[in-house]
Design an enzyme around this catalytic site. Structure first.
Site, mmCIF file in Angstrom:
data_model
loop_
_atom_site.group_PDB
_atom_site.id
_atom_site.type_symbol
_atom_site.label_atom_id
_atom_site.label_comp_id
_atom_site.label_asym_id
_atom_site.label_seq_id
_atom_site.Cartn_x
_atom_site.Cartn_y
_atom_site.Cartn_z
ATOM 1 N N ASP A 158 29.569 106.432 -27.834
ATOM 2 C CA ASP A 158 30.084 106.353 -29.059
ATOM 3 C C ASP A 158 28.848 106.340 -30.147
ATOM 4 O OD1 ASP A 158 32.573 106.526 -28.104
ATOM 5 O OD2 ASP A 158 32.420 104.448 -27.849
ATOM 6 N N ARG A 159 27.505 106.746 -29.945
ATOM 7 C CA ARG A 159 26.562 106.750 -30.784
ATOM 8 C C ARG A 159 26.193 105.484 -31.553
ATOM 9 N NH1 ARG A 159 27.183 110.935 -28.830
ATOM 10 N NH2 ARG A 159 26.789 113.208 -29.475
#
Length: 212
Positions: free
Chosen positions: A189-190
């Protein structure tokens, strides 16, 4: 698929405070060994970024040839663009793109020329054809055709078929003494893990976690 729609999750690993070392070099060597042992393409390849007199950055890929507490070493033609820009402004940045492992390392520091003795030791460790190529190519200079370069190379190969080449005075190495090293590990999710080491005036290192 549009380029803007291309994305994937980064889930190969994580980097936490318990993984860190007191100084950055042991962690770098560990990551470099991981990259070598993983058989990824060109694990010692790094980007060297320099800046010209007009403030224009320039980047190129070179190969790391040594790493120690003194810094990161690479070799080049001393008439090349990178060498000329380092001569005017020795502040450089290095980048190791180990994307196959969802890792990257960024280094900021100052580049210093190696000694004649150090240049000679590495030059004579290179294969003969690589030595010849250093003489044949005036790196970064305009070239009218590839055939001209090949002709020069083969002429030199014939000339030095039975004798050793002298170390060229237009070729040598630089050692980048780091003042900052950042380790980046991709996260889902970065939410990547980033840790930045900074060297103090007393040569001690401080480390902090950065927002992704």
């Amino acid at each position: 698929m549009a380029i803007s729609d291309m994305r994937r999750q980064y889930s190969s690993g994580s980097l936490t405070e318990t993984d860190l070392t007191a100084t950055p070099l042991p962690l770098f060597k560990q990551w470099l060994d991981d990259a070598i042992n993983a058989n990824i393409p060109d694990p010692t390849a790094m980007t060297v970024a320099t800046v010209n007199a007009n403030g224009q950055p320039s980047q190129r890929i070179v190969l790391l040839k040594d790493v120690s507490e003194s810094g990161f070493t690479f070799f080049t033609n001393l008439g090349s663009r990178k060498a000329s820009e380092i001569e005017a402004n020795p502040n450089v940045s290095l980048h190791f793109p180990w994307f196959f492992m969802e890792r990257q390392v960024r280094v900021s520091g100052v580049a210093y020329k190696l000694s004649v003795k150090e240049n000679a030791a590495y030059f004579f460790s290179r294969p003969k054809d690589s030595q010849l190529a250093a003489y044949a190519s005036r790196q970064s200079q305009p070239l009218s055709s590839k055939q001209l370069l090949l002709t020069q190379f083969h002429q030199l190969k014939e000339k030095f078929a039975e004798k050793a080449l002298p170390v060229p005075d237009f070729w040598g190495g630089f050692r980048v003494e780091p003042s900052q090293i950042e380790f980046w590990q991709g996260g889902e999710d970065r939410l990547h893990d980033r840790f930045e080491y900074n060297r103090g005036e007393d040569d001690s290192w401080q480390v902090q976690r950065l927002m992704p």
